[in-house]
Every structure is written in C-alpha cells, then in structure tokens.
Design a protein around this motif. Structure first.
Motif, PDB file in Angstrom:
ATOM      1  N   SER A   1      36.788  28.674  13.703  1.00 22.57           N
ATOM      2  CA  SER A   1      37.354  28.537  15.194  1.00 22.57           C
ATOM      3  C   SER A   1      37.713  27.443  15.887  1.00 22.57           C
ATOM      4  CB  SER A   1      36.448  29.818  15.892  1.00 22.57           C
ATOM      5  OG  SER A   1      35.283  29.085  16.281  1.00 22.57           O
ATOM      6  N   ASN A   2      38.641  26.864  15.269  1.00 20.14           N
ATOM      7  CA  ASN A   2      39.205  25.126  15.430  1.00 20.14           C
ATOM      8  C   ASN A   2      38.127  24.477  16.843  1.00 20.14           C
ATOM      9  OD1 ASN A   2      40.776  23.181  15.544  1.00 20.14           O
ATOM     10  ND2 ASN A   2      41.538  24.196  17.287  1.00 20.14           N
ATOM     11  N   ALA A   3      36.406  25.052  16.677  1.00 16.73           N
ATOM     12  CA  ALA A   3      35.505  24.611  17.255  1.00 16.73           C
ATOM     13  C   ALA A   3      34.801  23.110  16.186  1.00 16.73           C
ATOM     14  CB  ALA A   3      34.485  25.206  17.558  1.00 16.73           C
ATOM     15  N   LEU A   4      34.743  22.000  17.038  1.00 16.80           N
ATOM     16  CA  LEU A   4      33.654  21.583  16.699  1.00 16.80           C
ATOM     17  C   LEU A   4      32.244  21.972  16.499  1.00 16.80           C
ATOM     18  CD1 LEU A   4      34.595  17.907  18.039  1.00 16.80           C
ATOM     19  CD2 LEU A   4      34.733  18.473  15.579  1.00 16.80           C
ATOM     20  N   ARG A   5      30.948  21.579  15.044  1.00 14.45           N
ATOM     21  CA  ARG A   5      30.284  22.655  15.250  1.00 14.45           C
ATOM     22  C   ARG A   5      29.134  21.188  14.871  1.00 14.45           C
ATOM     23  NH1 ARG A   5      29.444  27.636  14.540  1.00 14.45           N
ATOM     24  NH2 ARG A   5      27.714  27.505  14.920  1.00 14.45           N
ATOM     25  N   MET A   6      27.990  21.284  15.489  1.00 15.72           N
ATOM     26  CA  MET A   6      27.006  19.979  15.243  1.00 15.72           C
ATOM     27  C   MET A   6      25.459  20.822  15.108  1.00 15.72           C
ATOM     28  SD  MET A   6      26.012  16.082  17.458  1.00 15.72           S
ATOM     29  CE  MET A   6      25.234  16.692  18.507  1.00 15.72           C
ATOM     30  N   LEU A   7      25.314  20.523  13.577  1.00 18.40           N
ATOM     31  CA  LEU A   7      24.230  21.391  12.803  1.00 18.40           C
ATOM     32  C   LEU A   7      23.245  20.282  12.424  1.00 18.40           C
ATOM     33  CD1 LEU A   7      25.889  23.998  11.926  1.00 18.40           C
ATOM     34  CD2 LEU A   7      25.451  23.662  13.856  1.00 18.40           C
ATOM     35  N   PRO A   8      22.119  20.817  12.339  1.00 24.19           N
ATOM     36  CA  PRO A   8      21.123  20.140  10.989  1.00 24.19           C
ATOM     37  C   PRO A   8      20.917  21.110  10.089  1.00 24.19           C
ATOM     38  CG  PRO A   8      19.881  21.438  12.518  1.00 24.19           C
ATOM     39  CD  PRO A   8      21.393  21.624  13.429  1.00 24.19           C
ATOM     40  N   ALA A   9      20.439  20.221   8.824  1.00 23.42           N
ATOM     41  CA  ALA A   9      20.467  21.180   7.223  1.00 23.42           C
ATOM     42  C   ALA A   9      20.083  22.319   7.694  1.00 23.42           C
ATOM     43  CB  ALA A   9      19.655  19.950   6.754  1.00 23.42           C
ATOM     44  N   ASN A  10      19.321  22.473   8.887  1.00 23.45           N
ATOM     45  CA  ASN A  10      18.082  24.112   8.377  1.00 23.45           C
ATOM     46  C   ASN A  10      18.948  25.225   9.173  1.00 23.45           C
ATOM     47  OD1 ASN A  10      17.957  23.002  11.274  1.00 23.45           O
ATOM     48  ND2 ASN A  10      15.498  22.892  11.026  1.00 23.45           N
ATOM     49  N   GLN A  11      20.108  24.403   9.662  1.00 25.48           N
ATOM     50  CA  GLN A  11      20.781  25.407  10.263  1.00 25.48           C
ATOM     51  C   GLN A  11      22.322  26.103  10.001  1.00 25.48           C
ATOM     52  OE1 GLN A  11      21.227  25.015  14.362  1.00 25.48           O
ATOM     53  NE2 GLN A  11      19.716  24.966  15.297  1.00 25.48           N
ATOM     54  N   ILE A  12      22.251  25.056   8.481  1.00 24.67           N
ATOM     55  CA  ILE A  12      23.897  25.594   8.161  1.00 24.67           C
ATOM     56  C   ILE A  12      23.351  26.757   7.341  1.00 24.67           C
ATOM     57  CG2 ILE A  12      25.111  24.656   6.217  1.00 24.67           C
ATOM     58  CD1 ILE A  12      23.724  21.295   7.702  1.00 24.67           C
ATOM     59  N   ILE A  13      23.731  27.927   6.857  1.00 20.52           N
ATOM     60  CA  ILE A  13      23.543  29.057   5.577  1.00 20.52           C
ATOM     61  C   ILE A  13      24.066  28.405   3.987  1.00 20.52           C
ATOM     62  CG2 ILE A  13      24.530  31.325   5.011  1.00 20.52           C
ATOM     63  CD1 ILE A  13      25.102  31.220   8.158  1.00 20.52           C
ATOM     64  N   ASP A  14      25.206  27.792   3.898  1.00 22.90           N
ATOM     65  CA  ASP A  14      25.121  27.813   2.439  1.00 22.90           C
ATOM     66  C   ASP A  14      26.535  26.946   2.743  1.00 22.90           C
ATOM     67  OD1 ASP A  14      25.239  28.022   0.033  1.00 22.90           O
ATOM     68  OD2 ASP A  14      26.678  29.109  -0.558  1.00 22.90           O
TER      69      ASP A  14
ATOM     70  N   VAL B   1      17.235  24.458   1.846  1.00 20.27           N
ATOM     71  CA  VAL B   1      17.651  23.458   3.474  1.00 20.27           C
ATOM     72  C   VAL B   1      17.046  22.709   2.293  1.00 20.27           C
ATOM     73  CG1 VAL B   1      16.069  22.672   5.231  1.00 20.27           C
ATOM     74  CG2 VAL B   1      16.852  24.543   4.623  1.00 20.27           C
ATOM     75  N   ALA B   2      16.386  22.346   1.710  1.00 19.68           N
ATOM     76  CA  ALA B   2      16.332  20.670   0.794  1.00 19.68           C
ATOM     77  C   ALA B   2      16.782  20.597  -0.223  1.00 19.68           C
ATOM     78  CB  ALA B   2      14.312  20.713  -0.009  1.00 19.68           C
ATOM     79  N   VAL B   3      17.713  21.052  -0.556  1.00 21.84           N
ATOM     80  CA  VAL B   3      18.656  20.442  -1.476  1.00 21.84           C
ATOM     81  C   VAL B   3      19.732  20.584  -0.262  1.00 21.84           C
ATOM     82  CG1 VAL B   3      21.207  21.681  -2.429  1.00 21.84           C
ATOM     83  CG2 VAL B   3      18.334  21.987  -3.379  1.00 21.84           C
ATOM     84  N   PHE B   4      20.227  21.362   0.780  1.00 23.43           N
ATOM     85  CA  PHE B   4      21.401  20.475   1.185  1.00 23.43           C
ATOM     86  C   PHE B   4      21.072  19.051   2.041  1.00 23.43           C
ATOM     87  CE2 PHE B   4      22.045  25.200   3.131  1.00 23.43           C
ATOM     88  CZ  PHE B   4      22.978  25.734   1.881  1.00 23.43           C
ATOM     89  N   GLU B   5      19.320  19.313   2.908  1.00 25.13           N
ATOM     90  CA  GLU B   5      19.273  17.610   2.997  1.00 25.13           C
ATOM     91  C   GLU B   5      19.205  16.441   1.981  1.00 25.13           C
ATOM     92  OE1 GLU B   5      14.763  17.715   4.047  1.00 25.13           O
ATOM     93  OE2 GLU B   5      15.532  19.427   5.834  1.00 25.13           O
ATOM     94  N   ASP B   6      19.084  16.820   0.947  1.00 22.09           N
ATOM     95  CA  ASP B   6      19.498  15.839   0.224  1.00 22.09           C
ATOM     96  C   ASP B   6      20.838  15.600  -0.491  1.00 22.09           C
ATOM     97  OD1 ASP B   6      16.305  15.541   0.176  1.00 22.09           O
ATOM     98  OD2 ASP B   6      16.086  16.754  -2.075  1.00 22.09           O
ATOM     99  N   SER B   7      21.760  16.562   0.112  1.00 23.86           N
ATOM    100  CA  SER B   7      22.984  16.491  -1.027  1.00 23.86           C
ATOM    101  C   SER B   7      23.894  16.464   0.048  1.00 23.86           C
ATOM    102  CB  SER B   7      23.569  17.267  -1.164  1.00 23.86           C
ATOM    103  OG  SER B   7      22.681  17.603  -2.743  1.00 23.86           O
ATOM    104  N   LEU B   8      23.774  16.367   1.785  1.00 23.61           N
ATOM    105  CA  LEU B   8      24.659  16.795   2.593  1.00 23.61           C
ATOM    106  C   LEU B   8      25.176  14.754   2.553  1.00 23.61           C
ATOM    107  CD1 LEU B   8      24.269  19.256   5.135  1.00 23.61           C
ATOM    108  CD2 LEU B   8      26.341  18.936   3.826  1.00 23.61           C
ATOM    109  N   PRO B   9      24.175  13.263   2.827  1.00 24.05           N
ATOM    110  CA  PRO B   9      24.669  12.753   3.203  1.00 24.05           C
ATOM    111  C   PRO B   9      25.515  12.282   1.789  1.00 24.05           C
ATOM    112  CG  PRO B   9      22.189  12.730   3.307  1.00 24.05           C
ATOM    113  CD  PRO B   9      23.122  14.125   2.895  1.00 24.05           C
ATOM    114  N   TYR B  10      25.595  12.529   0.727  1.00 27.79           N
ATOM    115  CA  TYR B  10      26.648  11.891  -0.294  1.00 27.79           C
ATOM    116  C   TYR B  10      27.636  13.231  -0.091  1.00 27.79           C
ATOM    117  CZ  TYR B  10      22.582   9.764  -1.073  1.00 27.79           C
ATOM    118  OH  TYR B  10      21.029   9.375  -1.013  1.00 27.79           O
ATOM    119  N   CYS B  11      27.887  14.481   0.527  1.00 28.80           N
ATOM    120  CA  CYS B  11      29.290  15.301   0.195  1.00 28.80           C
ATOM    121  C   CYS B  11      30.757  14.373   1.065  1.00 28.80           C
ATOM    122  CB  CYS B  11      28.955  15.548   0.794  1.00 28.80           C
ATOM    123  SG  CYS B  11      27.960  17.420   0.043  1.00 28.80           S
ATOM    124  N   ALA B  12      31.223  14.521  -0.026  1.00 26.52           N
ATOM    125  CA  ALA B  12      32.470  14.194   1.198  1.00 26.52           C
ATOM    126  C   ALA B  12      33.205  15.031   2.157  1.00 26.52           C
ATOM    127  CB  ALA B  12      33.686  13.757  -0.109  1.00 26.52           C
TER     128      ALA B  12
END
Length: 401
Positions: free
Chosen positions: A341-354, A286-297
C-alpha cells in the motif's frame, strides 16, 4: 546459548542419567558464549581456590575447570562436600548452569530462573516409563526465584519419540494423590519408649502424615453417613423425578447419546492441543526470523499484518524489507518494510507473518533506497501519531521504486 540470549539463566537442566549429566556439562563448556561477568569470575575463582585448599583430596581438575566457566553437574555419584559447593555457588549466582538428575527437584534449596527437562520418560526398575504429573510439576516448580523473578520458565525439550502432544497430556493430568509411607514397627516403638514418655510418643504418631490422612478419611466417612440420612428423606422425590426423566429418554438412542458426548470431549481436547501446537509453531517461526532478518538483503519479500485505517486492523498485505529501523519504540529490534500500500512499516520480528527467505529479492536503486530510509520521521514525531500505529505514507520516495 538460547537460554543466555533469552535472559533465562541461571538454569537447571534435568537429565535422568548420572553419566549423561557429566557428558552434557563437558559439551556445554565448549560453547564460546561466556556465562559469567569478570566480577563473577573473580568471586568464583576465589571460592574454588579456598575449596581446593581445604579439600585437596576431593577437588577434581576437570570439575573445577568446568565450574570456573559457571557450569557444574549435581547427582548422587558426587561427594557431598562438592555438591554443597555447587549448591552454594548456584545460590550466589556464580554457577549459571547445573546438570542434575531428578533427585535435585526435591529437598534442596536451589531455585533457578529456568528449568530444562530433557525427556518426558526415564528408565525405572519396571523399564522405561513416562514421567508422572507430580514429577513434572516438581521439576518445573524449581523455575522462578522467590524475591528475584516475577516469572519462572520451564522448557520441555522435544525428542525423537516425544513432542508437544505428549507434554500436553502430562501437563493437564491431575496431581497424583500423596500417600503416606509412615509404617511404625515394633523396633521403632521400643526405641521411642526407651527415650520418651508415652504421651510424647502418642503425639509423635498423631503428627505424622499417615495419621492426618486416616483422620481425614474418618471425617469423610462420618460426613457421608450424615448426608445419607438426608438423602433418604429425598429418595422418594428423586425416584419420581427419575421416572419422569426415563419417560423423556425413551425415544432417544442412548448409544448415540454416549457417542456424541465422547466426540464432543475429543473435539474440545483436540482444539486445545491445536491451539497449543499452533503457538509453538509460531514461536519457532519468530525465532527463525530473529536469526535470519539481520542478514537478509533489501528487497526480501515478506507478509505483514494489514492495517485498515478505518477499522484498526485485520488481513494480510505483502511488503519488502528495506533495512533495520534507524530507531525503535522499545528495546525490541525493529525492521523497516515498504508495504504494497506504499507505506513505510516498522515492525519487530514477532509481528511479521512470514518472510520468503529463499525467494529472489527485488533489486533497489541504492540512491533511492537510501533516500527512502532517511525519510523515516524522527522518533518523537513518529510516536505522536494519534492512531499509535507504526506506519506512515512513503510518498514520492516509495513511488520512485
């Protein structure tokens, strides 16, 4: 930096070396993240100026410079007047980080929001030994300020030789029994009798912790003697029960029974350690996701928790990162994904699996991506969903991608 980010200051960092305390304080001062507000800086500057005026011969330029940044060390190699200043500044919230040896854990009123234990072993007169359960509890117990914090944080750092398994072993140990070091001598007795009457001297000895332990042991032995009389009355019946039990156990291999018990206890312990290590690994991800996601394309592949509208959850589904969410339901940063499944999902970093940070991203048409992000309903309409799940069908915009 991480303590500041997680709102875990003020903190005490325990290091089992006076020299390393000073070295660590100097290294932390190189961090660019400010620890003090402008108002706190002014208060601390005034306090240090007053101290330097009164104790010019004690004030050391390097320690004052560190203190102005909210950083200080505290150990037996420092003069008492300087340590008193550090303690006062820490209690007033002007010193945010203190590097200290384990002696700070006992007898000094310096409660912190967090404590950091840098090692699970230390050098003693008998060589390098692991911390005892009492020592670890004493240092961890400094975390949490009465009347200010609802929870305290104790951080145990991983080293080259020590990890989560070693920390878990010490944490689950029972506290070591307290032993009295009170040892009256002839000189102490004569000194007391010289200034106090016999009755007060007797009361002084009876109020010691050693006397308390001796009295408790006396009561334990008395209770044991009384219970032994009751046990004698039941001895005959117990012997009969024991003979019946032995008849039942005649066909059982006692060695295998003992082995089964040992294996069961080991399995229980390993399951507990596995759950603990799994949670530690998840927190690291989760810590890696929090630091990396803001810079992912946009188009970065990800695994999301699947949502089954019929049973309310379970499973995993793939998705692609679109952008940071235009709004959030709470203070956490949320990210917008287009699921398989063609759905918009809005999730925080701690709910993302990978998140496949090194995989090739899916290229989007900029116009369609912008239209899809703009199709997110406003916050009020989104939260009116009766299922309270933060997702909605992407519709034509998602199909166009």
């Amino acid at each position: 930096r991480q303590l500041k980010k997680q709102d875990m200051l003020p903190a005490i960092i325990f290091i089992f070396s006076r020299m390393q305390c000073d070295v660590a304080a100097t290294e932390i001062a190189k961090e660019r993240t400010p620890l003090l507000t402008e108002e706190e800086k002014e208060r601390l500057k005034a306090k240090l100026a007053d101290f330097c005026a009164k104790h010019r011969e004690v004030a050391q330029e390097d320690r004052v410079r560190l203190a102005l940044k909210g950083i200080a060390s505290h150990h037996a190699g420092l003069l008492p007047v300087w340590k008193n200043l550090v303690e006062e500044g820490f209690q007033e919230g002007l010193i945010k980080v203190v590097m200290a040896t384990e002696t700070l854990a006992a007898g000094i009123n310096m409660p912190a929001r967090s404590t950091v234990i840098t090692s699970l072993s230390k050098r003693t007169s008998d060589g390098i030994n692991s911390l005892t359960s009492n020592e670890l509890r004493q240092m961890s117990g400094r975390a949490g300020r009465r009347g200010k914090d609802t929870v305290g944080h104790a951080v145990i750092m991983k080293s080259r030789w020590e990890g989560a398994a070693e920390a878990y072993t010490i944490v689950i140990q029972k506290p070591d029994p307290l032993k009295s070091k009170f040892s009256p001598s002839y000189g102490m007795v004569l000194s007391l009798l010289a200034v106090r009457p016999m009755s007060e001297c007797k009361e002084f000895v009876e109020n010691s912790f050693g006397s308390f332990l001796a009295q408790r042991e006396k009561e334990r032995r008395k209770s044991k003697a009384e219970s032994s009389l009751d046990e004698e009355d039941d001895r005959i019946d117990e012997e009969e029960v024991e003979r019946a039990a032995m008849r039942l156990l005649e066909g059982i291999d006692m060695g295998e029974l003992k082995q089964l018990r040992k294996l069961s206890e080991r399995l229980t312990t390993e399951r507990r350690v596995y759950r603990y290590l799994k949670e530690q690994a998840r927190q690291k991800d989760v810590a890696v996701f929090e630091d990396s996601l803001p810079y992912c394309a946009p188009g970065t592949p990800a695994l999301l928790p699947a949502i089954d509208p019929e049973d309310g959850g379970g499973g995993v589904e793939s998705g692609m990162l679109l952008d940071m969410a235009p709004w959030t339901p709470n203070e956490e940063v949320h990210y917008l994904f287009l699921s398989a499944s063609n759905a918009l999902r809005m999730l925080p970093a701690n709910q993302i699996i990978d998140v496949a940070l090194e995989s090739q991203t899916v290229e989007f048409q900029q116009e369609e991506l912008q239209r899809l992000v703009e199709s997110v309903p406003p916050k009020k309409g989104w939260l009116r969903d009766t299922r309270k799940q933060l997702y909605t069908e992407a519709g034509d915009e998602g199909a166009a991608l």
